[in-house]
Design a protein around this motif. Structure first.
Motif, PDB file in Angstrom:
ATOM      1  N   VAL A  23       0.873  -1.170   0.000  1.00  0.00           N
ATOM      2  CA  VAL A  23       0.000   0.000   0.000  1.00  0.00           C
ATOM      3  C   VAL A  23       0.906   1.214   0.000  1.00  0.00           C
ATOM      4  CG1 VAL A  23      -1.662   1.330   1.370  1.00  0.00           C
ATOM      5  CG2 VAL A  23      -1.900  -1.157   1.191  1.00  0.00           C
ATOM      6  N   MET A  24       0.555   2.198  -0.807  1.00  0.00           N
ATOM      7  CA  MET A  24       1.275   3.470  -0.837  1.00  0.00           C
ATOM      8  C   MET A  24       0.331   4.527  -0.250  1.00  0.00           C
ATOM      9  SD  MET A  24       4.101   2.505  -2.273  1.00  0.00           S
ATOM     10  CE  MET A  24       4.954   3.972  -2.799  1.00  0.00           C
ATOM     11  N   ALA A  25       0.825   5.333   0.681  1.00  0.00           N
ATOM     12  CA  ALA A  25      -0.009   6.364   1.311  1.00  0.00           C
ATOM     13  C   ALA A  25       0.742   7.689   1.315  1.00  0.00           C
ATOM     14  CB  ALA A  25      -0.371   5.964   2.736  1.00  0.00           C
ATOM     15  N   ARG A  26       0.001   8.754   1.022  1.00  0.00           N
ATOM     16  CA  ARG A  26       0.572  10.110   0.998  1.00  0.00           C
ATOM     17  C   ARG A  26      -0.395  11.058   1.708  1.00  0.00           C
ATOM     18  NH1 ARG A  26       3.829  12.849  -3.575  1.00  0.00           N
ATOM     19  NH2 ARG A  26       3.721  15.036  -2.993  1.00  0.00           N
ATOM     20  N   PRO A  27      -0.255  11.196   3.024  1.00  0.00           N
ATOM     21  CA  PRO A  27      -1.133  12.103   3.763  1.00  0.00           C
ATOM     22  C   PRO A  27      -0.744  13.561   3.551  1.00  0.00           C
ATOM     23  CG  PRO A  27       0.419  11.068   5.246  1.00  0.00           C
ATOM     24  CD  PRO A  27       0.652  10.467   3.892  1.00  0.00           C
ATOM     25  N   GLU A  28      -1.724  14.424   3.668  1.00  0.00           N
ATOM     26  CA  GLU A  28      -1.503  15.863   3.482  1.00  0.00           C
ATOM     27  C   GLU A  28      -0.673  16.466   4.610  1.00  0.00           C
ATOM     28  OE1 GLU A  28      -4.869  18.886   3.702  1.00  0.00           O
ATOM     29  OE2 GLU A  28      -4.689  18.506   1.548  1.00  0.00           O
ATOM     30  N   THR A  29      -0.742  15.874   5.794  1.00  0.00           N
ATOM     31  CA  THR A  29       0.071  16.313   6.929  1.00  0.00           C
ATOM     32  C   THR A  29       0.826  15.108   7.467  1.00  0.00           C
ATOM     33  OG1 THR A  29      -1.683  15.876   8.529  1.00  0.00           O
ATOM     34  CG2 THR A  29      -1.618  18.088   7.578  1.00  0.00           C
ATOM     35  N   ALA A  30       1.856  15.351   8.244  1.00  0.00           N
ATOM     36  CA  ALA A  30       2.594  14.248   8.855  1.00  0.00           C
ATOM     37  C   ALA A  30       1.651  13.491   9.784  1.00  0.00           C
ATOM     38  CB  ALA A  30       3.796  14.777   9.626  1.00  0.00           C
ATOM     39  N   SER A  31       1.451  12.216   9.517  1.00  0.00           N
ATOM     40  CA  SER A  31       0.516  11.444  10.349  1.00  0.00           C
ATOM     41  C   SER A  31       1.241  10.581  11.378  1.00  0.00           C
ATOM     42  CB  SER A  31      -0.402  10.594   9.468  1.00  0.00           C
ATOM     43  OG  SER A  31       0.350   9.734   8.642  1.00  0.00           O
ATOM     44  N   LEU A  32       2.571  10.752  11.462  1.00  0.00           N
ATOM     45  CA  LEU A  32       3.415  10.076  12.449  1.00  0.00           C
ATOM     46  C   LEU A  32       3.263   8.557  12.341  1.00  0.00           C
ATOM     47  CD1 LEU A  32       2.989  12.643  15.339  1.00  0.00           C
ATOM     48  CD2 LEU A  32       4.711  12.582  13.517  1.00  0.00           C
ATOM     49  N   THR A  33       3.146   7.865  13.468  1.00  0.00           N
ATOM     50  CA  THR A  33       3.036   6.410  13.412  1.00  0.00           C
ATOM     51  C   THR A  33       1.711   6.038  12.748  1.00  0.00           C
ATOM     52  OG1 THR A  33       4.345   6.197  15.419  1.00  0.00           O
ATOM     53  CG2 THR A  33       3.043   4.283  14.755  1.00  0.00           C
ATOM     54  N   THR A  34       1.797   5.370  11.613  1.00  0.00           N
ATOM     55  CA  THR A  34       0.607   5.050  10.824  1.00  0.00           C
ATOM     56  C   THR A  34       0.561   3.553  10.556  1.00  0.00           C
ATOM     57  OG1 THR A  34       0.694   7.228   9.804  1.00  0.00           O
ATOM     58  CG2 THR A  34      -0.630   5.556   8.684  1.00  0.00           C
ATOM     59  N   ILE A  35      -0.600   2.967  10.780  1.00  0.00           N
ATOM     60  CA  ILE A  35      -0.781   1.520  10.604  1.00  0.00           C
ATOM     61  C   ILE A  35      -1.775   1.281   9.474  1.00  0.00           C
ATOM     62  CG2 ILE A  35      -1.522  -0.628  11.697  1.00  0.00           C
ATOM     63  CD1 ILE A  35      -0.955   0.838  14.425  1.00  0.00           C
TER      64      ILE A  35
END
Length: 108
Positions: A23-35
């Motif tokens: 899975v590739m993810a690109r959040p608009e803000t830093a989402s820190l620890t992401t699961i």
């Protein structure tokens, strides 16, 4: 946790056996620890299990940065299984762009 609340609407039935590659993810803000979790269920069950078959954790410390969640063979499924993904960021990602790569076993 994003998606788990709406698994009934954000799932699909596997047309072939296979597995989730990444899975590739690109959040608009830093989402820190992401699961990111892979969920599945077989025939006889309405929705995928809310407990993920496999969870991958990545630290997303910069905004608008694409990160990869690489899954193992534990994220396998059978033809006809109902499958879904969950996205659980530590902080609000605002909007997040997410794509996934699936490997299907197609024998002709």
């Amino acid at each position: 946790m994003l998606l788990l609340k709406k698994l009934q609407l954000l799932l699909f039935i596997a047309p072939y056996s296979g597995r989730l590659i990444k899975v590739m993810a690109r959040p608009e803000t830093a989402s820190l620890t992401t699961i990111v979790g892979f969920h599945k269920s077989s025939d006889g069950t309405v929705d995928p299990n809310t407990t993920a078959t496999e969870d991958i954790t990545v630290e997303i410390s910069a905004a608008n940065t694409t990160m990869e969640f690489a899954f193992t063979s534990a994220a396998s499924f059978d033809k006809g299984d109902t499958i879904a993904l969950s996205f659980n960021p530590e902080t609000n990602p605002n909007q997040a762009k997410i794509s996934s790569a699936w490997l299907f076993d197609i024998t002709i």
